[in-house]
Enzyme design. Structure first.
Site, PDB file in Angstrom:
ATOM      1  N   HIS A   1      49.333  28.186  36.845  1.00 59.50           N
ATOM      2  CA  HIS A   1      49.338  28.322  35.394  1.00 59.50           C
ATOM      3  C   HIS A   1      48.539  27.198  34.741  1.00 59.50           C
ATOM      4  CE1 HIS A   1      52.629  25.540  36.270  1.00 59.50           C
ATOM      5  NE2 HIS A   1      52.554  25.104  35.029  1.00 59.50           N
TER       6      HIS A   1
ATOM      7  N   ASP B   1      49.176  24.837  31.310  1.00 68.63           N
ATOM      8  CA  ASP B   1      50.356  24.528  30.508  1.00 68.63           C
ATOM      9  C   ASP B   1      50.296  25.151  29.114  1.00 68.63           C
ATOM     10  OD1 ASP B   1      51.674  23.101  32.466  1.00 68.63           O
ATOM     11  OD2 ASP B   1      50.769  21.192  31.905  1.00 68.63           O
TER      12      ASP B   1
ATOM     13  N   HIS C   1      47.230  24.831  37.852  1.00 71.39           N
ATOM     14  CA  HIS C   1      47.997  24.011  38.783  1.00 71.39           C
ATOM     15  C   HIS C   1      49.293  24.708  39.164  1.00 71.39           C
ATOM     16  CE1 HIS C   1      49.652  22.884  34.831  1.00 71.39           C
ATOM     17  NE2 HIS C   1      50.775  22.577  35.480  1.00 71.39           N
TER      18      HIS C   1
ATOM     19  N   ARG D   1      56.823  14.428  31.646  1.00 69.24           N
ATOM     20  CA  ARG D   1      55.486  14.860  31.247  1.00 69.24           C
ATOM     21  C   ARG D   1      55.363  14.876  29.740  1.00 69.24           C
ATOM     22  NH1 ARG D   1      54.094  20.912  32.307  1.00 69.24           N
ATOM     23  NH2 ARG D   1      54.249  21.115  30.040  1.00 69.24           N
TER      24      ARG D   1
END
Length: 357
Positions: free
Chosen positions: A142, A144, A291, A306
């Site tokens: 995907h 983000d 990723h 994150r």
């Protein structure tokens, strides 16, 4: 309604007061890194070692403390990440929540995720804890939050707890994916848009009954987008959030998405893989990479934090360049260097032979 809070001040579900946190998300008002020094002299003045994981994607830099970057170094790093796709750093123990947030805000407004658990005091800091398994996207390629009107530009991930084995992350180069397509397929895709949905999170809310931190958006984006920093074209669809290709039949949409996803999964030359160490940091450009986490670390646990920088609304410029074209000059320089080294070795051998003759 009170929020559901787990250990370590992780907010799992919104209360009435925080149910619109994510609705404040906005787009970047400038393009971080676009006007940086092409040679990145300020950034590389502090680099003690550079390790390129592959020729076109992934670099590990040593000698850099992310909490101590100057404004100029920060801009040059943004440009370097846009070029390399993902950049890795080790031993970033001083990148605490405050510094993590400060670094991200240098590049744009920080995204508040509508569902993923976050730190109670810093809602921009999402917590990726394997103990909260329903919220992870391991084994799912995907980009983000591509379902947002202004999806992520950069993501900055640091792991505080790592498994004794497994738990790597893999990135794939969507510049190179575009470059390797045949011209008829490129022409087809350049005229299309796709709907990116938050359906996966809608299902999770239905299953868990947890209240979101804001609206779960759906958005339309070009299938081929232009990175505003590099000016290169890349493929911008992904298996997690791209629901359908617009303007074609359902079967055609499925064929296109399956074909592109298959390339991301199987083309190993597009990929780089990071084996995490405690206090390692990865920063990647979501506009030009995909990723996935590797779900091979059970029964061990891992926990990362994150921040995600909101970028611009995705666009496609037909006059955009490509990584492949830009790479030609670099490849020629590498070949010339190798040829010069080989010739120097031959000359040295000839001198030795002449001396001993």
């Amino acid at each position: 309604m009170a929020p559901i809070i787990a250990e370590n001040s992780i907010v799992l579900s919104a209360d009435d007061k925080d149910s619109t946190l994510a609705d404040r998300n906005t787009h970047a008002t400038r393009v971080a890194g676009k006007d940086a020094d092409p040679e990145k002299k300020a950034l590389f003045a502090n680099v003690t070692k550079r390790i390129d994981y592959s020729p076109k994607i992934g670099t590990e830099l040593h000698g850099i403390k992310l909490s101590q970057l100057t404004d100029q170094q920060s801009e040059e790093l943004a440009a370097f990440i846009a070029e390399r796709g993902v950049v890795f750093f080790r031993d970033q123990d001083d990148l605490d929540y405050k510094e993590h947030v400060r670094l991200g805000r240098r590049w744009g407004p920080l995204h508040v995720h509508p569902l993923v658990p976050h730190n109670q005091d810093n809602p921009e800091v999402i917590v990726l804890d394997s103990r909260l398994s329903r919220f992870n996207t391991n084994d799912s390629w995907h980009s983000d939050v591509s379902f947002e009107p202004a999806p992520a530009s950069f993501s900055i991930l640091k792991f505080e707890e790592i498994p004794e084995a497994g738990g790597d992350t893999i990135w794939s180069n969507s510049y190179e994916l575009y470059d390797d397509l045949s011209q008829p397929i490129k022409t087809l895709l350049e005229g299309l848009t796709a709907t990116h949905s938050s359906d996966i999170f809608k299902i999770q809310t239905q299953d868990s009954g947890r209240k979101t931190f804001g609206k779960l958006n759906d958005s339309e984006h070009p299938v081929i987008r232009t990175n505003p920093v590099t000016g290169w074209k890349s493929v911008y669809t992904n298996p997690v959030f791209t629901r359908e290709i617009n303007g074609v039949s359902a079967s055609e949409s499925k064929w296109i998405l399956d074909y592109l996803s298959d390339l991301v999964t199987k083309k190993l030359q597009y990929q780089v893989r990071l084996h995490w160490e405690r206090n390692s940091v990865a920063i990647w450009d979501n506009r030009s990479t995909f990723h996935t986490g590797v779900p091979d670390f059970r029964p061990y646990q891992r926990r990362g934090i994150r921040v995600t920088v909101s970028g611009e609304k995705p666009f496609y410029d037909p006059k955009s360049g490509t990584q492949a074209k830009s790479w030609e000059a670099t490849a020629k320089a590498i070949i010339a260097k190798q040829d010069a080294a080989a010739k120097a070795k031959e000359d040295a051998a000839s001198k030795v032979s002449a001396t001993t003759a």
